[in-house]
Design a protein around this motif. Sequence first.
Motif, PDB file in Angstrom:
ATOM      1  N   HIS A  23       0.667  -1.109  -0.513  1.00 59.34           N
ATOM      2  CA  HIS A  23       0.163  -0.148   0.132  1.00 59.34           C
ATOM      3  C   HIS A  23       0.765   0.986   0.123  1.00 59.34           C
ATOM      4  O   HIS A  23       0.559   2.054  -0.547  1.00 59.34           O
ATOM      5  N   GLU A  26       2.284   2.175  -3.203  1.00 59.93           N
ATOM      6  CA  GLU A  26       1.594   3.076  -4.220  1.00 59.93           C
ATOM      7  C   GLU A  26       1.518   3.722  -4.259  1.00 59.93           C
ATOM      8  O   GLU A  26       0.924   5.010  -5.210  1.00 59.93           O
ATOM      9  N   GLU A  27       1.465   4.482  -2.459  1.00 58.39           N
ATOM     10  CA  GLU A  27       0.568   6.266  -2.141  1.00 58.39           C
ATOM     11  C   GLU A  27       2.553   6.479  -2.830  1.00 58.39           C
ATOM     12  O   GLU A  27       1.464   7.965  -2.899  1.00 58.39           O
ATOM     13  N   LYS A  28       3.042   5.821  -2.356  1.00 61.69           N
ATOM     14  CA  LYS A  28       4.623   7.342  -1.931  1.00 61.69           C
ATOM     15  C   LYS A  28       5.908   6.586  -2.101  1.00 61.69           C
ATOM     16  O   LYS A  28       6.703   7.843  -2.658  1.00 61.69           O
ATOM     17  N   LYS A  41       0.849   1.288   9.509  1.00 59.87           N
ATOM     18  CA  LYS A  41      -0.130   1.282   8.739  1.00 59.87           C
ATOM     19  C   LYS A  41      -0.548  -0.476   8.727  1.00 59.87           C
ATOM     20  O   LYS A  41      -1.592  -1.205   9.113  1.00 59.87           O
TER      21      LYS A  41
END
Length: 214
Positions: A23, A26-28, A41
Motif C-alpha cells: 500500500h 503505491e502511495e509514495k 500501516k
Amino acid sequence: MTDQKTDRRIIRTKRMIRDALTHLMEEKGFERITVRDLTEKADINRGTFYLHYQDKYDLLKKSEEEIIKEMKEFFKELKPKMLVDSQLLNEPIPLVKLFEYIEENAQFMKLILGPKGDPAFQVRIKQFMRTNFLEKAMKNLNHEPLLVPIEHLMAYVTSAHLGVIQYWLENGMQQPPQEMASTLIKISYFGPVYVAGLKEELKPQIDGDSDEAT
C-alpha cells in the motif's frame, strides 16, 4: 499445537507487513517509506517489525525471495513434456497453479512488476524462468537445430512470458488462471506467428528467402 499457532501468527504478521509495504509503495514509492510508516500501516510495534526484518530493504528483499521460492515449488513439479501433453489434450493444468498463485498475491505482484516496482526483481524473474524451465526444456525436448542464437531466444521468450503476466495483472486479471495458462502454453508451443494466424501469409516469403539463399 502451540508451535502451529505461533507459526500461523508469524505468517499473519509477515503478511500484514508485506501488505503495508504494498500500500505504501503505491502511495509514495519505496524510497520515501520509513519503518514508522510500515508499523503504523500494519498496526504493529517497531519491535515486532525488527523481529522479522532489519529494515525496509530487508523486507523488500525477503518478500521477493518468498515469491521466487513459491514459484520454484510450482516449476519443480513441472516437466517440459507436460506442457506439450497438456496442449495436445487441451488441458493446460501444469501452469494453472502458477497463475492462481499470482492471482492470490495480485496486489503485491502487480506493484513489484509494475512501473513503481523493483526493476531488479524483474531481472530475477526472467533469470528464474530461464534456469528453472527454459534451459531444462531445451535439453529434454527433441528439436531441430536452432535458427537463432540461444541467448537471443532465451531473452525473447523470458521477456514475452513476463510481459503476458504483467499485462494480465495491469488489466485486472479479466481472464481466469485456466485461460491464462492455456494462452501462455499456446504461445510457447506454437509461437507468436502461428497463434496470430500469420503462418500461411509468411510461409511463401520465408520459403522464397530460403530459395534465394541457396
